[in-house]
Design an enzyme around this catalytic site. Structure first.
Site, mmCIF file in Angstrom:
data_model
loop_
_atom_site.group_PDB
_atom_site.id
_atom_site.type_symbol
_atom_site.label_atom_id
_atom_site.label_comp_id
_atom_site.label_asym_id
_atom_site.label_seq_id
_atom_site.Cartn_x
_atom_site.Cartn_y
_atom_site.Cartn_z
ATOM 1 C CB ILE A 12 -1.487 -0.321 0.921
ATOM 2 C CG1 ILE A 12 -1.799 -1.218 0.852
ATOM 3 C CG2 ILE A 12 -1.923 1.191 0.863
ATOM 4 C CD1 ILE A 12 -2.514 -1.461 2.605
ATOM 5 C CG HIS A 13 3.004 1.946 -3.470
ATOM 6 N ND1 HIS A 13 3.235 3.173 -4.449
ATOM 7 C CD2 HIS A 13 2.794 1.503 -3.549
ATOM 8 C CE1 HIS A 13 3.947 2.503 -5.245
ATOM 9 N NE2 HIS A 13 3.281 0.846 -4.625
ATOM 10 N N GLY A 14 1.114 5.079 -2.462
ATOM 11 C CA GLY A 14 0.896 6.221 -3.382
ATOM 12 C C GLY A 14 0.210 5.861 -4.395
ATOM 13 C CB VAL A 29 -1.303 0.764 -3.740
ATOM 14 C CG1 VAL A 29 -2.813 0.029 -3.569
ATOM 15 C CG2 VAL A 29 -0.736 0.602 -4.847
ATOM 16 C CB ALA A 30 -3.079 4.976 -0.835
#
Lengths: 267, 162
Positions: free
Chosen positions: B12-14, B16-17
């Site tokens: 989960i990072h930018g 994806v999130a």
């Protein structure tokens, strides 16, 4: 021109230092352009151009390693050329874009070098040479800031007369189209921002702002004033919710385990 | 329904999130990993990385399959994120309804490039992993390569040939 070049070089250093030290937001065009304006002795122009540029770059944000335009440099050079060439803000917007592209290119080159230093940092840590580690870190910071200083200094020293000639050479027809195009860029910036931010929860704020301008002929100052008040209300509400939330019944470990599945299905 | 299964080293990072969850309008992000779901620190860090309004879960392959196969999951919009092709294959074998999109975005750079072949700028696979994806494609689980919604989706089997 030497003094101006020094001033812009210094503006680059200040803005980039903010980004190095922590995400200070000094690289937002609004701030970067204001800093540049102050250093060039024209704070009012700095703020005006900054506001125009901020709208254009509003939706530009760095997302997980993808480097967008360098809006900080766009802000600095847009402002610098607007003041030094006495160009209109619309021309400043157009001139800022190539510099924002150049900025990412230079930063990529710096990253090549910085990445190659990682193994040396590692060796210093393994040998417990904290002093050497700190020295290398400071060298890296110095090179980073020096590189931006030189970019600002050289571009203004060597480029201003060329840019001036270029701006004067552009025929009126093209200049007018450029003004129209620059006028559309804020809409693009807003649209880019909304792609990543739009939600039912935030939509009312958008329409409040739109309504203030469209129906009440509000200027940016009036919208900003009421916007600040609304933002204050929203933040107070958020803080209240969080403090209440923390006092709510603490979950025990077992119930958390069981409720995870329920939590997944329920909103 | 499962809107997308994404393979991403960084979970989960930018990208994806913020970007994908917005694009797909998901309400759940589920990280599926037998190893990470055992690690309390990583679980709480990943849950913190989820944006407001989206619930994040970190589940083992079996538990994720069980929960996603439950009829109640049909009304949810789910984004799955995994970082191990073997567990991807294991999960896909257990799922009754397959994800609408299978996307390999960032893989192989964190674990180390030794013995891996460059497939794209952000995907590096070992021979064994290439075989996993070829087997999956034969079963009809065809992956695409699309890091961000604005990027063109490229079929993985084409990239593996080329």
């Amino acid at each position: 021109m030497l003094m101006q070049a020094l001033a812009v070089g210094l503006a680059c250093v200040l803005v980039k230092f903010g980004a190095w030290w922590g995400a200070m937001g000094w690289d937002r065009p609004m701030i970067a352009s204001t800093i540049t304006g102050i250093l060039l002795g024209k704070p009012v122009e700095g703020i005006t151009v900054g506001a125009a540029l901020e709208l254009v770059y509003m939706g530009t944000q760095s997302m997980g390693g993808v480097i967008p335009q360098d809006y900080g440099l766009g802000g600095i050079f847009g402002c610098a050329f607007a003041i030094l060439v006495s160009a209109k803000p619309s021309v400043a917007v157009a001139l800022s874009i190539p510099f924002s592209m150049l900025g990412t290119l230079i930063y990529d080159l710096f990253k090549f070098w910085a990445t190659s230093l990682v193994t040396r940092f590692q060796t210093h840590l393994e040998n417990h040479q904290i002093k050497a580690f700190k020295r290398l870190w400071n060298i890296q910071a110095f090179v980073y800031l020096l590189m931006w200083f030189l970019l600002g200094f050289i571009s203004i020293l060597a480029g201003t007369s060329a840019i001036k000639a270029l701006v004067n050479m552009i025929p009126t027809v093209i200049m007018n189209s450029l003004t129209v195009a620059a006028g559309m860029l804020p809409a693009l910036g807003m649209a880019l921002l909304m792609i990543s931010l739009w939600s039912k929860k935030l939509a009312p704020y958008f329409f409040i702002g739109f309504g203030l301008v469209a129906f009440f002929k509000g200027t940016l100052i009036e919208v900003a004033f009421l916007g600040a008040a609304v933002a204050f209300l929203a933040v107070i509400g958020q803080i209240g919710k969080h403090t209440n939330g923390n006092n709510a019944q603490p979950k025990t470990a077992e119930s958390a385990e069981e409720s995870e599945e329920e939590d997944f299905y329920n909103d | 329904m499962i809107k997308m299964l994404r393979i991403d080293d960084r979970l989960i990072h930018g990208q994806v999130a913020v970007t994908w969850s917005k694009q797909l309008e998901v309400t759940r992000i589920v990280v599926v990993s037998d190893t990470i779901s055992e690690d309390e620190i990583q679980v709480s860090a990943l849950k913190m990385a989820a944006p407001e309004g989206i619930k994040a879960f970190v589940l083992s392959v079996d538990k994720a399959a069980k929960m996603l196969n439950d009829p109640r999951a049909d009304k949810l919009k789910v984004l799955l994120v995994l970082n191990d092709p073997k567990q991807v294959a294991a999960l896909l074998a257990e799922l009754i309804t397959k994800p609408a999109i299978l996307d390999i975005a960032n893989y192989g750079r964190v674990a180390g490039l030794d013995g891996r072949h460059k497939i794209t700028d952000t995907v590096y696979l070992s021979d064994e992993e290439v075989q996993i994806f070829k087997d999956l494609a034969q079963k009809g689980d065809k992956f695409i390569y699309q890091p961000l919604p604005g990027d063109a989706a490229e079929p993985l089997d084409k990239l593996l040939e080329g």
